[in-house]
Design a protein around this motif. Structure first.
Motif, PDB file in Angstrom:
ATOM      1  N   ARG A   8      12.935   7.184  12.062  1.00 18.93           N
ATOM      2  CA  ARG A   8      12.629   8.188  11.035  1.00 18.93           C
ATOM      3  C   ARG A   8      11.858   7.514   9.899  1.00 18.93           C
ATOM      4  N   LEU A   9      10.579   7.291  10.137  1.00 18.30           N
ATOM      5  CA  LEU A   9       9.759   6.595   9.151  1.00 18.30           C
ATOM      6  C   LEU A   9       9.558   7.418   7.890  1.00 18.30           C
ATOM      7  N   GLY A  10       9.704   8.748   7.965  1.00 16.01           N
ATOM      8  CA  GLY A  10       9.559   9.571   6.766  1.00 16.01           C
ATOM      9  C   GLY A  10      10.627   9.321   5.729  1.00 16.01           C
ATOM     10  N   ARG A  11      11.750   8.727   6.126  1.00 15.38           N
ATOM     11  CA  ARG A  11      12.812   8.420   5.166  1.00 15.38           C
ATOM     12  C   ARG A  11      12.566   7.122   4.427  1.00 15.38           C
ATOM     13  N   TYR A  12      11.500   6.421   4.756  1.00 19.51           N
ATOM     14  CA  TYR A  12      11.216   5.127   4.123  1.00 19.51           C
ATOM     15  C   TYR A  12       9.780   5.113   3.604  1.00 19.51           C
ATOM     16  N   PRO A  13       9.496   5.897   2.518  1.00 19.77           N
ATOM     17  CA  PRO A  13       8.134   5.873   1.966  1.00 19.77           C
ATOM     18  C   PRO A  13       7.838   4.541   1.284  1.00 19.77           C
ATOM     19  N   ARG A  14       6.603   4.132   1.417  1.00 22.06           N
ATOM     20  CA  ARG A  14       6.131   2.870   0.839  1.00 22.06           C
ATOM     21  C   ARG A  14       7.041   1.705   1.242  1.00 22.06           C
ATOM     22  N   ALA A  15       7.424   1.675   2.476  1.00 21.89           N
ATOM     23  CA  ALA A  15       8.285   0.610   2.993  1.00 21.89           C
ATOM     24  C   ALA A  15       7.810   0.251   4.399  1.00 21.89           C
ATOM     25  N   ARG A  16       8.204  -0.919   4.810  1.00 30.37           N
ATOM     26  CA  ARG A  16       7.851  -1.370   6.157  1.00 30.37           C
ATOM     27  C   ARG A  16       9.092  -1.946   6.836  1.00 30.37           C
ATOM     28  N   LEU A  17       9.203  -1.653   8.098  1.00 28.73           N
ATOM     29  CA  LEU A  17      10.276  -2.171   8.944  1.00 28.73           C
ATOM     30  C   LEU A  17       9.667  -3.169   9.918  1.00 28.73           C
ATOM     31  N   ALA A  18      10.389  -4.201  10.205  1.00 26.05           N
ATOM     32  CA  ALA A  18       9.873  -5.265  11.067  1.00 26.05           C
ATOM     33  C   ALA A  18      10.848  -5.523  12.200  1.00 26.05           C
ATOM     34  N   VAL A  19      10.306  -5.721  13.380  1.00 26.99           N
ATOM     35  CA  VAL A  19      11.097  -6.085  14.548  1.00 26.99           C
ATOM     36  C   VAL A  19      10.316  -7.132  15.322  1.00 26.99           C
ATOM     37  N   SER A  20      11.020  -8.152  15.766  1.00 31.32           N
ATOM     38  CA  SER A  20      10.413  -9.260  16.490  1.00 31.32           C
ATOM     39  C   SER A  20      11.163  -9.455  17.796  1.00 31.32           C
ATOM     40  N   ALA A  21      10.421  -9.482  18.907  1.00 30.52           N
ATOM     41  CA  ALA A  21      10.994  -9.665  20.241  1.00 30.52           C
ATOM     42  C   ALA A  21      10.529 -10.997  20.804  1.00 30.52           C
ATOM     43  N   LEU A  22      11.475 -11.752  21.313  1.00 34.60           N
ATOM     44  CA  LEU A  22      11.188 -13.058  21.919  1.00 34.60           C
ATOM     45  C   LEU A  22      11.623 -13.009  23.379  1.00 34.60           C
ATOM     46  N   LEU A  23      10.678 -13.211  24.268  1.00 34.59           N
ATOM     47  CA  LEU A  23      10.966 -13.224  25.704  1.00 34.59           C
ATOM     48  C   LEU A  23      11.385 -14.642  26.096  1.00 34.59           C
ATOM     49  N   LEU A  24      12.663 -14.804  26.373  1.00 38.85           N
ATOM     50  CA  LEU A  24      13.188 -16.117  26.735  1.00 38.85           C
ATOM     51  C   LEU A  24      12.931 -16.459  28.195  1.00 38.85           C
ATOM     52  N   LEU A  34      17.097  -2.442  15.867  1.00 39.76           N
ATOM     53  CA  LEU A  34      16.845  -1.559  14.725  1.00 39.76           C
ATOM     54  C   LEU A  34      18.080  -0.738  14.383  1.00 39.76           C
ATOM     55  N   ALA A  35      18.774  -0.226  15.381  1.00 37.00           N
ATOM     56  CA  ALA A  35      20.002   0.519  15.102  1.00 37.00           C
ATOM     57  C   ALA A  35      21.073  -0.387  14.515  1.00 37.00           C
ATOM     58  N   ASP A  36      21.144  -1.631  14.974  1.00 33.29           N
ATOM     59  CA  ASP A  36      22.124  -2.569  14.418  1.00 33.29           C
ATOM     60  C   ASP A  36      21.799  -2.921  12.974  1.00 33.29           C
ATOM     61  N   ALA A  37      20.528  -2.855  12.591  1.00 30.11           N
ATOM     62  CA  ALA A  37      20.130  -3.128  11.205  1.00 30.11           C
ATOM     63  C   ALA A  37      20.404  -1.958  10.271  1.00 30.11           C
ATOM     64  N   GLY A  38      20.873  -0.841  10.785  1.00 27.18           N
ATOM     65  CA  GLY A  38      21.161   0.309   9.944  1.00 27.18           C
ATOM     66  C   GLY A  38      19.967   1.199   9.682  1.00 27.18           C
ATOM     67  N   VAL A  39      18.901   1.069  10.470  1.00 30.56           N
ATOM     68  CA  VAL A  39      17.714   1.902  10.288  1.00 30.56           C
ATOM     69  C   VAL A  39      18.008   3.292  10.847  1.00 30.56           C
ATOM     70  N   GLU A  40      17.628   4.313  10.101  1.00 31.98           N
ATOM     71  CA  GLU A  40      17.843   5.690  10.554  1.00 31.98           C
ATOM     72  C   GLU A  40      16.911   5.987  11.729  1.00 31.98           C
ATOM     73  N   MET A  41      17.495   6.458  12.820  1.00 34.56           N
ATOM     74  CA  MET A  41      16.735   6.725  14.032  1.00 34.56           C
ATOM     75  C   MET A  41      17.146   8.075  14.614  1.00 34.56           C
ATOM     76  N   GLU A  58       0.833  -1.191   0.000  1.00 31.09           N
ATOM     77  CA  GLU A  58       0.000   0.000   0.000  1.00 31.09           C
ATOM     78  C   GLU A  58       0.871   1.246   0.000  1.00 31.09           C
ATOM     79  N   PRO A  59       0.468   2.304  -0.658  1.00 31.14           N
ATOM     80  CA  PRO A  59       1.253   3.545  -0.662  1.00 31.14           C
ATOM     81  C   PRO A  59       1.126   4.269   0.672  1.00 31.14           C
ATOM     82  N   GLY A  60       2.044   5.198   0.908  1.00 28.89           N
ATOM     83  CA  GLY A  60       2.002   5.976   2.135  1.00 28.89           C
ATOM     84  C   GLY A  60       3.362   5.993   2.803  1.00 28.89           C
ATOM     85  N   PRO A  61       3.438   6.584   3.972  1.00 26.75           N
ATOM     86  CA  PRO A  61       4.719   6.638   4.678  1.00 26.75           C
ATOM     87  C   PRO A  61       5.125   5.266   5.198  1.00 26.75           C
TER      88      PRO A  61
END
Length: 327
Positions: A164-180, A198-205, A115-118
């Motif tokens: 900074r979600l505005g730097r990634y139009p029409r894109a989605r970022l995913a993060v998954s947390a597992l409580l051990l 997210l910072a380790d993945a190189g995502v602009e924050m 879908e289009p959008g931020p």
């Protein structure tokens, strides 16, 4: 007895049983039952379980912290953080608290959205079947799925102001947390681990989101406690979890509830939580810096190995050309 119901002699029974053949019983003495050599015999002496009920109850009280000495409510528990653990994900982080809470997070960079959008941030929170203490609940139960869904929504609320979600139009970022392992303050640890991944993945924050949890015991004159353990959270009259962007001094999320007293007490809890976030921030920054250094060292080693292989191949080619010329 044989297959047709005809009694077999003692010698025939001996051939059917494992082990040495038993001797025929003496006249007037009833035959004894044969020994089963394939079955493990139990102990000759046993004790009733009630003898150990007292010690088990005492151990449970010790684990709950009822008999432990009161700790400083403003003291932070030891924090361990490490980034760049998983090779299957673009970014990963592991956070462990001194109370026993262990969270593993994985993050993936921008992917094209239909879908289009931020840009959008997708968060997932799951509990391992062995995360909690005591008897395990039914996996996939409705209550467990609802709790995981609420935790994922809280995680997204805490992380979105930091990315900074505005730097990634029409894109989605995913993060998954597992409580051990759930030793208390699980959501706060998941916020810190997810921001680190997210910072380790190189995502602009804008900054790393640092989570901190607090609780207030049910006593009337009790004060708020930083990073409560699981027994303390279970007995608490009020809970509070907040996420902070320390470099910007901006609160990204506040989640809480319960009987925490007048507004002045809640304001005191907020100030205590902000101080806890600021004190955890250097540990997370150093973990991210060490992960970047390890990545750079691995890339340099790979480049040196490739250069050495290229030089070896060039030397072999020159040797072969010289041999061909002399021939």
């Amino acid at each position: 007895m044989g297959w047709d119901g005809i009694p077999l002699p003692v010698t025939a029974c001996a051939r059917l049983l494992p082990g040495p053949a038993p001797s025929p019983p003496a006249r007037g003495v009833p035959p004894s039952m044969p020994l089963d050599h394939r079955r493990l015999c139990g102990p000759e002496e046993s004790q009733p379980p009630l003898l150990w009920a007292g010690s088990a109850a005492e151990d449970e009280e010790d684990e709950d912290g009822a008999g432990a000495a009161p700790r400083d409510p403003c003291a932070l528990r030891p924090l361990f953080a490490r980034a760049g653990l998983l090779s299957q994900a673009q970014g990963s982080a592991y956070v462990e608290l001194g109370s026993g809470t262990k969270v593993l997070c994985a993050a993936w960079g921008p992917r094209e959205a239909a879908e289009p959008g931020p840009g959008r941030l997708l968060c997932e929170f799951r509990r391992a079947p062995f995360a909690g203490r005591g008897a395990r609940g039914r996996p996939g139960a409705v209550a467990e799925r609802e709790a995981e869904r609420e935790a994922a929504a809280a995680l997204r609320e805490a992380l979105e102001p930091a990315v900074r979600l505005g730097r990634y139009p029409r894109a989605r970022l995913a993060v998954s947390a597992l409580l051990l392992q759930d030793g208390g303050s699980a959501l706060a640890a998941a916020v810190s681990a997810a921001a680190l991944a997210l910072a380790d993945a190189g995502v602009e924050m804008y900054d790393l989101a640092v989570g901190c949890a607090l609780c207030r015991p049910p006593a009337l004159a009790a004060s708020w406690m930083l990073q409560p353990a699981e027994p303390e959270e279970r007995r608490a009259a009020a809970r509070l979890t907040l996420a902070l962007l320390p470099a910007l001094n901006q609160v990204s999320a506040v989640l809480g509830g319960g009987r925490g007293g007048p507004p002045e007490d809640w304001a005191q809890a907020l100030r205590l939580g902000l101080d806890g976030c600021h004190r955890q921030y250097p540990v997370l920054r150093q973990s991210l810096l060490r992960a970047a250094q390890r990545r750079d060292a691995a890339a340099a080693a790979a480049t040196a190995t490739a250069a050495a292989a290229t030089a070896t191949a060039a030397a072999a080619t020159a040797t072969a050309a010289a041999a061909a010329t002399s021939a």
